[in-house]
Scaffold this motif. Structure first.
Motif, PDB file in Angstrom:
ATOM      1  N   VAL A  82       0.813  -1.216   0.000  1.00  0.00           N
ATOM      2  CA  VAL A  82       0.000   0.000   0.000  1.00  0.00           C
ATOM      3  C   VAL A  82       0.848   1.268   0.000  1.00  0.00           C
ATOM      4  CG1 VAL A  82      -1.693   1.314   1.358  1.00  0.00           C
ATOM      5  CG2 VAL A  82      -1.952  -1.153   1.091  1.00  0.00           C
ATOM      6  N   GLU A  83       1.916   1.291   0.783  1.00  0.00           N
ATOM      7  CA  GLU A  83       2.692   2.519   0.953  1.00  0.00           C
ATOM      8  C   GLU A  83       4.045   2.502   0.262  1.00  0.00           C
ATOM      9  OE1 GLU A  83       0.933   3.944   5.246  1.00  0.00           O
ATOM     10  OE2 GLU A  83       2.763   2.732   5.242  1.00  0.00           O
ATOM     11  N   TYR A 118      -4.634   8.308   8.424  1.00  0.00           N
ATOM     12  CA  TYR A 118      -5.149   8.945   7.207  1.00  0.00           C
ATOM     13  C   TYR A 118      -6.136   8.034   6.494  1.00  0.00           C
ATOM     14  CZ  TYR A 118      -5.410  10.365   2.347  1.00  0.00           C
ATOM     15  OH  TYR A 118      -5.875  10.689   1.108  1.00  0.00           O
ATOM     16  N   PHE A 119      -5.801   6.757   6.373  1.00  0.00           N
ATOM     17  CA  PHE A 119      -6.690   5.812   5.698  1.00  0.00           C
ATOM     18  C   PHE A 119      -8.014   5.669   6.445  1.00  0.00           C
ATOM     19  CE2 PHE A 119      -2.480   3.935   4.248  1.00  0.00           C
ATOM     20  CZ  PHE A 119      -2.515   4.573   3.018  1.00  0.00           C
ATOM     21  N   ARG A 120      -7.965   5.636   7.776  1.00  0.00           N
ATOM     22  CA  ARG A 120      -9.196   5.559   8.567  1.00  0.00           C
ATOM     23  C   ARG A 120     -10.060   6.805   8.346  1.00  0.00           C
ATOM     24  NH1 ARG A 120      -5.435   3.907  12.554  1.00  0.00           N
ATOM     25  NH2 ARG A 120      -5.457   1.640  12.797  1.00  0.00           N
ATOM     26  N   THR A 122     -10.023   8.884   5.801  1.00  0.00           N
ATOM     27  CA  THR A 122     -10.516   8.885   4.424  1.00  0.00           C
ATOM     28  C   THR A 122     -11.723   7.979   4.286  1.00  0.00           C
ATOM     29  OG1 THR A 122      -8.308   9.334   3.577  1.00  0.00           O
ATOM     30  CG2 THR A 122      -9.882   8.396   2.031  1.00  0.00           C
ATOM     31  N   TYR A 123     -11.649   6.797   4.887  1.00  0.00           N
ATOM     32  CA  TYR A 123     -12.772   5.858   4.823  1.00  0.00           C
ATOM     33  C   TYR A 123     -13.994   6.427   5.546  1.00  0.00           C
ATOM     34  CZ  TYR A 123     -15.618   1.715   5.244  1.00  0.00           C
ATOM     35  OH  TYR A 123     -16.669   0.829   5.191  1.00  0.00           O
TER      36      TYR A 123
END
Length: 132
Positions: A82-83, A118-120, A122-123
């Motif tokens: 992912v990163e 950030y992913f949390r 964004t979701y």
């Protein structure tokens, strides 16, 4: 629907598989065979050495990809996919090139993501009309 191996492989596309590869026969690494021995009564000698797999290029033609990973043993592979940079050494990183890829992980598999917060966020802020 895709799983990810502890070394970042998807669909038995082992590390250094071509990102343009098509469906073909692949030779499994010893790590992949060891990881899959649980499906063969724990006996690695029963795990096939060769398999038929969709290539990464073939996989990337799907309209929507969903990668599912659970457990701390997948955390490094998830973070690299992912990163990390898109690279054949981590075949799952090719999903970064797909216009509609969804990664679903539990907290343990997400534990090495530097941008997990950030992913949390964004979701959580995703509009309902966008779907998964």
């Amino acid at each position: 629907m895709l799983g990810i191996g502890t070394d970042g492989h998807i669909g038995f596309n082992e590390p250094c598989s071509s990102l343009a590869s098509r469906t073909r026969i692949k030779t499994l690494t010893e790590q992949t065979r060891a990881d899959n021995a649980r499906f063969f009564g724990g006996d690695i000698e029963q795990v096939p050495r060769h398999v038929i797999t969709q290539g990464i290029g073939t996989i990337l033609e799907a309209r929507h990809l969903v990668l599912l990973a659970t457990g701390e043993n997948k955390a490094d592979a998830v973070a690299r996919a992912v990163e990390g940079p898109v690279a054949s050494v981590v075949p799952a990183s090719a999903l970064q090139l797909h216009p509609h890829a969804t990664v679903v992980v539990d907290e343990a598999a997400a534990s090495k993501l530097k941008l997990a917060d950030y992913f949390r966020a964004t979701y959580a802020a995703k509009p309902a009309w966008q779907g998964l």
